[in-house]
Write a protein that holds these residues in place. Sequence first.
Motif, mmCIF file in Angstrom:
data_model
loop_
_atom_site.group_PDB
_atom_site.id
_atom_site.type_symbol
_atom_site.label_atom_id
_atom_site.label_comp_id
_atom_site.label_asym_id
_atom_site.label_seq_id
_atom_site.Cartn_x
_atom_site.Cartn_y
_atom_site.Cartn_z
ATOM 1 N N ILE A 343 -6.525 25.534 -21.220
ATOM 2 C CA ILE A 343 -7.492 25.526 -20.122
ATOM 3 C C ILE A 343 -8.054 26.915 -19.845
ATOM 4 O O ILE A 343 -9.225 27.062 -19.465
ATOM 5 C CB ILE A 343 -6.846 24.947 -18.827
ATOM 6 C CG1 ILE A 343 -7.899 24.762 -17.728
ATOM 7 C CG2 ILE A 343 -5.708 25.827 -18.356
ATOM 8 C CD1 ILE A 343 -8.950 23.747 -18.057
ATOM 9 N N SER A 344 -7.242 27.963 -20.059
ATOM 10 C CA SER A 344 -7.697 29.320 -19.767
ATOM 11 C C SER A 344 -8.809 29.775 -20.699
ATOM 12 O O SER A 344 -9.494 30.753 -20.421
ATOM 13 C CB SER A 344 -6.523 30.295 -19.854
ATOM 14 O OG SER A 344 -5.969 30.295 -21.152
ATOM 15 N N MET A 345 -9.021 29.077 -21.805
ATOM 16 C CA MET A 345 -10.049 29.454 -22.772
ATOM 17 C C MET A 345 -11.354 28.687 -22.556
ATOM 18 O O MET A 345 -12.310 28.864 -23.301
ATOM 19 C CB MET A 345 -9.544 29.216 -24.198
ATOM 20 C CG MET A 345 -8.325 30.060 -24.553
ATOM 21 S SD MET A 345 -7.799 29.877 -26.275
ATOM 22 C CE MET A 345 -7.196 28.181 -26.244
ATOM 23 N N LEU A 346 -11.374 27.809 -21.535
ATOM 24 C CA LEU A 346 -12.536 26.953 -21.329
ATOM 25 C C LEU A 346 -13.157 27.165 -19.951
ATOM 26 O O LEU A 346 -12.503 27.651 -19.035
ATOM 27 C CB LEU A 346 -12.126 25.478 -21.471
ATOM 28 C CG LEU A 346 -11.492 25.044 -22.791
ATOM 29 C CD1 LEU A 346 -10.986 23.611 -22.679
ATOM 30 C CD2 LEU A 346 -12.484 25.182 -23.940
ATOM 31 N N SER A 352 -25.178 21.580 -18.868
ATOM 32 C CA SER A 352 -25.081 20.698 -20.033
ATOM 33 C C SER A 352 -24.001 19.642 -19.868
ATOM 34 O O SER A 352 -23.828 18.788 -20.738
ATOM 35 C CB SER A 352 -24.790 21.534 -21.289
ATOM 36 O OG SER A 352 -23.546 22.222 -21.155
ATOM 37 N N ALA A 353 -23.258 19.730 -18.762
ATOM 38 C CA ALA A 353 -22.150 18.799 -18.498
ATOM 39 C C ALA A 353 -21.167 18.775 -19.663
ATOM 40 O O ALA A 353 -20.702 17.726 -20.101
ATOM 41 C CB ALA A 353 -22.676 17.396 -18.219
ATOM 42 N N THR A 354 -20.825 19.974 -20.147
ATOM 43 C CA THR A 354 -19.888 20.093 -21.270
ATOM 44 C C THR A 354 -18.889 21.215 -20.999
ATOM 45 O O THR A 354 -19.120 22.084 -20.144
ATOM 46 C CB THR A 354 -20.628 20.402 -22.585
ATOM 47 O OG1 THR A 354 -21.357 21.640 -22.431
ATOM 48 C CG2 THR A 354 -21.589 19.281 -22.959
ATOM 49 N N LEU A 355 -17.817 21.196 -21.758
ATOM 50 C CA LEU A 355 -16.851 22.286 -21.729
ATOM 51 C C LEU A 355 -17.227 23.288 -22.804
ATOM 52 O O LEU A 355 -17.509 22.905 -23.943
ATOM 53 C CB LEU A 355 -15.435 21.755 -21.983
ATOM 54 C CG LEU A 355 -14.861 20.808 -20.932
ATOM 55 C CD1 LEU A 355 -13.486 20.296 -21.361
ATOM 56 C CD2 LEU A 355 -14.774 21.489 -19.576
ATOM 57 N N VAL A 356 -17.236 24.561 -22.464
ATOM 58 C CA VAL A 356 -17.573 25.602 -23.419
ATOM 59 C C VAL A 356 -16.499 26.676 -23.372
ATOM 60 O O VAL A 356 -15.713 26.761 -22.430
ATOM 61 C CB VAL A 356 -18.958 26.233 -23.104
ATOM 62 C CG1 VAL A 356 -20.050 25.192 -23.234
ATOM 63 C CG2 VAL A 356 -18.967 26.861 -21.708
ATOM 64 N N GLU A 357 -16.464 27.508 -24.416
ATOM 65 C CA GLU A 357 -15.491 28.602 -24.455
ATOM 66 C C GLU A 357 -15.794 29.593 -23.346
ATOM 67 O O GLU A 357 -16.951 29.915 -23.078
ATOM 68 C CB GLU A 357 -15.516 29.279 -25.817
ATOM 69 C CG GLU A 357 -15.012 28.406 -26.943
ATOM 70 C CD GLU A 357 -14.962 29.137 -28.266
ATOM 71 O OE1 GLU A 357 -15.097 30.373 -28.246
ATOM 72 O OE2 GLU A 357 -14.794 28.468 -29.301
ATOM 73 N N ARG A 358 -14.734 30.098 -22.746
ATOM 74 C CA ARG A 358 -14.892 30.975 -21.580
ATOM 75 C C ARG A 358 -15.641 32.256 -21.908
ATOM 76 O O ARG A 358 -16.365 32.803 -21.068
ATOM 77 C CB ARG A 358 -13.517 31.316 -21.024
ATOM 78 C CG ARG A 358 -13.552 32.116 -19.721
ATOM 79 C CD ARG A 358 -12.159 32.462 -19.291
ATOM 80 N NE ARG A 358 -11.479 31.284 -18.752
ATOM 81 C CZ ARG A 358 -11.210 31.100 -17.485
ATOM 82 N NH1 ARG A 358 -11.567 32.001 -16.600
ATOM 83 N NH2 ARG A 358 -10.580 30.019 -17.071
ATOM 84 N N ASN A 359 -15.500 32.786 -23.118
ATOM 85 C CA ASN A 359 -16.108 34.083 -23.425
ATOM 86 C C ASN A 359 -17.562 33.985 -23.850
ATOM 87 O O ASN A 359 -18.173 34.931 -24.270
ATOM 88 C CB ASN A 359 -15.319 34.796 -24.525
ATOM 89 C CG ASN A 359 -15.224 33.970 -25.812
ATOM 90 O OD1 ASN A 359 -15.680 32.840 -25.853
ATOM 91 N ND2 ASN A 359 -14.607 34.539 -26.834
ATOM 92 N N ARG A 360 -18.144 32.769 -23.817
ATOM 93 C CA ARG A 360 -19.562 32.643 -24.172
ATOM 94 C C ARG A 360 -20.461 33.103 -23.024
ATOM 95 O O ARG A 360 -20.098 32.950 -21.873
ATOM 96 C CB ARG A 360 -19.893 31.181 -24.514
ATOM 97 C CG ARG A 360 -19.395 30.780 -25.894
ATOM 98 C CD ARG A 360 -19.868 29.379 -26.222
ATOM 99 N NE ARG A 360 -19.394 28.948 -27.521
ATOM 100 C CZ ARG A 360 -19.652 27.753 -28.047
ATOM 101 N NH1 ARG A 360 -20.362 26.891 -27.361
ATOM 102 N NH2 ARG A 360 -19.199 27.427 -29.233
#
Length: 360
Positions: A343-346, A352-360
Amino acid sequence: MGFEDIQRFFQEHGRAPQHAENGDIFERMYAVRLDRLKALPEARFVLEPIDHQGLLGDAVPAPQTSATDPEALLAELGIDADATNDVTTLKHVRPTAERKAAEEIANRTPCKDFDKFRPLFESVKQDLDDGIRQTRAFELKSEIEPGRFFIVGGQIAYVADKGEEFTQEYGDRDARLRVIYDNATESNVLMRSLQRALNKDDAGRRITDPTAGPLFSDKASEDDTESGTIYVLRSRSSDPRIAENRDLIHKLGVTGCKVETRIANAAKDATYLLADVEIVATYELFNINRVRLEALLHRFFSDARLDIEILDRFGKPVRPREWYLVPLDIIDAVVKAIQDGTISMLRYDPGSATLVERNR
C-alpha cells in the motif's frame, strides 16, 4: 575494574580473551586483566555474583611473557603505566571493536543518488505513522539484510546492499554493507559494526516489515485475536446527488461490532446520509489496530472524499466525512495492498479512478 569489557568480549566472540602474540592488542590486554582479576581474592569476591559466563573460573592464570606483560602492552597502546593505579583499570581507551564501529558509523559521505531512496524513507515514515510498520528492539545479527530498515543514532538507516561474506580473524562471519541514512548520507560499514552500533545505542531499533503476518483472512488461527471488520456501504438515498452516482459512492469504515448492528439506525443518522444503506463488502481483520487502519483508509482516499452537505433531522447542515467517490474494485484492490504490504507504494488518482505508483 573493567570486567564489563571482558564480558562484552565474551558475548561478541563466544570465548574468553586469549594470550596470542599476533592477536588484537585489546584482546591481549583483556587476557592480562582477566588473569589479574582471577588472582585477586578481593576482586573475585566482588565480581563472582555478576560473572554469568564463568570467566573467573578456577583456571590457573596464564604465565606472563613479554607479549602479555602489562607494562609492555600499555606501552604498545601508548599509555603510561604510572598513570593508572591498577592494571585492571584501563581509562580513556575504548575496545578496538567498539572504536571501529563508532568510526565506521560516523564516517559518512553524501549519498549522490539519494533521490532513488527518498521515496523509500517517505513510505517507511508514513507506514510507521499508520501503524503498518512498528519498531522493535534490535536482537540478532541475522536481522541485518538488504532491504531492512533500522534506527541508529536517531536516524533511519536502510541497508541498500550487502557484499560477499567473509570470515574475520576470530572466526566471525562478516560482510561489507552499503547503508543509506534519511539525512541523505551513506556509509560503507561492516555488518558487525552496524550490529555493535545498534546494540550500544539505547534508542537503536529495527523497523518491522509491513508483512509481519496476515491481516485479513476468512478464518482466524488459534493464536489470532479478532479485531474487527472493514465495511463498505452504499447509500439508498433518493437525493439526486447520491442516486445519480450510487454505484460509485461508498462509505468506508472499520468497526469492532457487527456491521448490521452499526447500521441499524442509518436512516436517522446524518453520518449515513439519513437513508438506509446496503452492505456491499466486508473484510474481517485480525491482530491490527482498528483506529489506525481506518485512519489509513480515509487518508488514502482523502482526495476522493465526497463533498456534500445535507440537513440533519433538526435542520442543521452537516458534511458527512466518510463517503468517497471510489469504485468497489478499487477498494478491494486497496485492501489487498494493505494485506500484502504494498500500500505504501500506491496512491489513488481520482481523475482516472485508478491506482498508480506513489512516485509518479
